[in-house]
Motif scaffolding. Structure first.
Motif, PDB file in Angstrom:
ATOM      1  N   SER A  25      14.969 -21.971 -46.054  1.00 45.62           N
ATOM      2  CA  SER A  25      13.528 -22.231 -46.021  1.00 45.62           C
ATOM      3  C   SER A  25      12.915 -21.767 -47.335  1.00 45.62           C
ATOM      4  N   LYS A  26      11.695 -22.263 -47.581  1.00 42.15           N
ATOM      5  CA  LYS A  26      11.050 -21.966 -48.852  1.00 42.15           C
ATOM      6  C   LYS A  26      10.442 -20.564 -48.803  1.00 42.15           C
ATOM      7  N   PRO A  27      10.650 -19.749 -49.853  1.00 41.00           N
ATOM      8  CA  PRO A  27      10.054 -18.411 -49.841  1.00 41.00           C
ATOM      9  C   PRO A  27       8.535 -18.502 -49.793  1.00 41.00           C
ATOM     10  N   ILE A  28       7.914 -17.559 -49.101  1.00 43.46           N
ATOM     11  CA  ILE A  28       6.462 -17.614 -48.977  1.00 43.46           C
ATOM     12  C   ILE A  28       5.788 -16.717 -50.006  1.00 43.46           C
TER      13      ILE A  28
END
Lengths: 168, 133, 333
Positions: free
Chosen positions: B20-23
């Protein structure tokens, strides 16, 4: 070349042995003993006894000495227990035995005994391979002593557990 | 099986997270938009090039951290203005009472949260600094 | 004799150079992967994608103050990091990275040496490796350090047994103690297929042996504040750190050789000579990634849980595995 390496290992082994006796801190003694064990392993390797080399590292330098160091740490004996300077009965016996040992070691040298070569020369050992040869002998010719030794160890193990269990 | 299934579930979960994309906001390049009501550095508002502030001292009085110092002065035509107006930002708690108390709507807290310096004095924000802000 | 010496020295230099490089970049990989697992970036500032981070860490290690506690046992305190890293690096000496290739008309094998008791050598060095951790904690004269040391000793002795027993079943299937020969018996079926239980057990015991999460008892941050290396700083700490990652990589390489067919593709798919080394590397990378992945997933076991798992589950399972393997091997023969 081989001889030079042998003398290096031998020197370390002797130094380790002296260290065991002279170190005031039990941990330092134990460490010196580890040094001796590892040097001995090196000497075994020089003699093409690869299996004994590995076992020496694993069992003596690895497992047994780890346990000894573990126990010393657990008991936390930091300082040498002060010993009485009195010349006790035990000390006399010890000195006599040590003297006998020296005699036993020196007599063959004086008599010019150098031992005689067996069938296992370097070439033979390199050909048959240490582990295979050893295991074949152990599991055929010397099967009974081998099994007796393992039963003995098992008895020791069971005995230790039985003794420790009482206090648990 | 009952021991291993949860372990595998955990591994699957973390693997999903891995892809998943880092926040994270990559701060200096990628800035986070503060809320509209964010209370940051003060500003002295101006009107037709003149400060709205009349140096009444209400903000100084209401300030719970006592960080505002106002020195009033009058122009020759009788208009009051702050000769000195200092906010010691290091001690300010950004409560916004000064903004609430101001009768002339002359001070406000901007959304600016990026101010830094090497010395304490740099944070004693003076009138002109606050007006330019 | 002379060209043998030159070849060996060159090989040693190349292997250890590459190993230290890989160790440095495993720390980077670990931090990046853990970061992504926790939905953040990890170090990405020093150089492109943070690739120079290990360099920065190394420089920092060099320039930090080197502290020796007043009441520490000075000799042992200094000796411990060395005892920790030397066995860790020495293990790599017997690991085969690939088949041989020809260079300047010489047959060059992709290993430093092929001892015919390589497996026992590895176990022996693994046994020596624990001294560094044990003595480090003891010598710093710190309670947390000592607790870490005691835990290490107990944990490593316990798991070494299960580790050794697991290896026996592999040796029974392969019929050799040499890593090269073990790899060469796996051209068609990897040992991981022949010995799935042993593979599983070895993975667990291996992780416990190198003190990796979820078995990182000796340096449990939450309770022991880093345990055995609590008093260490500067390069001495860096040496412990490097030893840890060198162990990680050698474990990955050993598992690759023992269970994942070394440089061979599975199911007897022929491996072209040029692909052998990349295949080996790929397997090692997958394992290292798995070790990082599981670190990001599993919480640390409690001390008594570790002991119970080791003695009451892994040991009996390994013994049962040996028994079953023995029966099957005899039946087939």
């Amino acid at each position: 070349m081989t001889l030079a390496i042998f003398f290096v290992f031998a020197a370390f082994a002797v130094l380790g042995g002296v260290g065991v006796l002279l170190a005031r801190n039990p941990i330092h003694s134990a460490l010196s003993l580890v040094g001796t064990m590892v040097s001995l392993a090196g000497i075994y390797l020089l003699h093409h006894a690869e299996f004994i080399f590995a076992i020496q590292l694993m069992v003596y330098a690895g497992a047994i000495m780890t346990l000894i160091v573990f126990v010393i740490m657990l008991l936390d004996v930091r300082h040498e227990e002060t010993e009485s300077e009195r010349l006790g009965f035990g000390k006399v016996i010890g000195m006599v035995l040590a003297g006998l040992m020296v005699v036993v070691l020196l007599v063959p040298l004086g008599a010019g005994l150098t031992g005689k070569a067996g069938g296992m020369t370097e070439e033979v050992l390199a050909r048959v391979g240490g582990v295979e040869f050893l295991s074949e002998k152990l599991f055929t010719t010397y099967l009974l002593p081998f099994e007796i030794a393992s039963v003995l160890l098992l008895v020791g193990l069971v005995g230790a557990v039985a003794l420790a269990k009482k206090r648990l | 099986m009952a021991v291993i299934t949860p372990l595998l579930k955990g591994l699957a979960f973390t693997l999903k997270r891995f892809f998943s994309k880092p926040i994270t906001y990559q701060y200096p390049e990628q800035k986070r938009e503060p809320s509209e009501r964010w209370r940051g550095l003060h500003r002295l508002k101006t009107e037709n090039g003149q400060l709205k502030c009349v140096a009444c001292g209400l903000c100084e009085a209401v300030c719970p951290a006592k960080v505002i110092t106002v020195e009033a002065k009058e122009t020759p035509d009788g208009r009051r203005f702050p000769n000195r107006f200092v906010v010691e930002v290091t001690r300010c708690i950004f409560c916004g009472y000064c903004q609430e108390a101001c009768p002339k709507d002359a001070i406000e807290l901007t959304p600016n949260y990026e101010f830094c310096g090497y010395t304490r004095e740099e944070f004693h924000m003076t009138r002109d600094v606050l007006a330019r802000n | 004799m002379l060209d043998f010496l030159i070849e060996s020295i060159l090989k040693v230099l190349v292997v250890f150079g590459v190993l230290l490089f890989v160790v440095a970049y495993t720390t980077w990989l670990e931090r990046r992967v853990l970061g992504r697992i926790q939905v953040r970036h990890g170090p990405n500032r020093v150089g492109p994608q943070g690739l120079l981070q290990p360099l920065a860490d190394g420089l920092k290690g060099f320039f930090k103050e080197d502290i020796v506690p007043v009441n520490a046992d000075k000799i042992v305190y200094v000796l411990a990091p060395v005892l920790s890293i030397v066995p860790a690096l020495m293990i790599v000496a017997v690991i085969p990275f690939g088949d041989s290739f020809r260079l300047f008309g010489r047959e060059i094998t992709m290993r430093i040496t092929d001892v015919n008791v390589a497996l026992l050598y590895i176990l022996g060095l693994a046994g020596l490796g624990e001294y560094g951790v044990m003595l480090g904690g003891w010598a710093s004269n710190n309670r947390y350090g000592l607790l870490g040391s005691l835990r290490t000793a107990a944990q490593m002795i316990s798991y070494e047994l299960a580790l050794g027993l697991t290896l026996i079943s592999v040796i029974m299937v392969s019929g050799s103690l040499s890593l090269v020969e073990i790899v060469n018996t796996q051209t068609v079926w990897w040992n991981a297929f022949k010995q799935p239980l042993a593979f599983f057990l070895f993975l667990i015991c291996g992780l416990a042996e190198i003190n990796r999460t979820p078995f990182d008892m000796p340096e449990a941050e939450a309770e022991l504040a880093c345990g055995f290396n609590i008093e260490y700083s500067s390069m001495k700490f860096a040496m412990f750190f490097m030893a840890e990652y060198a162990h990680l990589i050698s474990l990955a390489m050993i598992i690759t050789c023992l269970f994942l067919g070394g440089w061979y593709l599975p199911f007897g798919i022929p491996t072209p000579g040029l692909l052998k080394f990349p295949v080996f590397l790929a397997k090692v990378f997958v394992l290292v990634f798995f070790f990082i992945w599981e670190r990001g997933t599993f919480p640390r076991l409690r001390y008594d849980q570790i002991m119970r798992l080791g003695w009451k589950w892994l040991m009996p399972l390994a013994l049962a595995n040996i028994f079953v393997t023995g029966v099957v091997v005899t039946a087939v023969a």
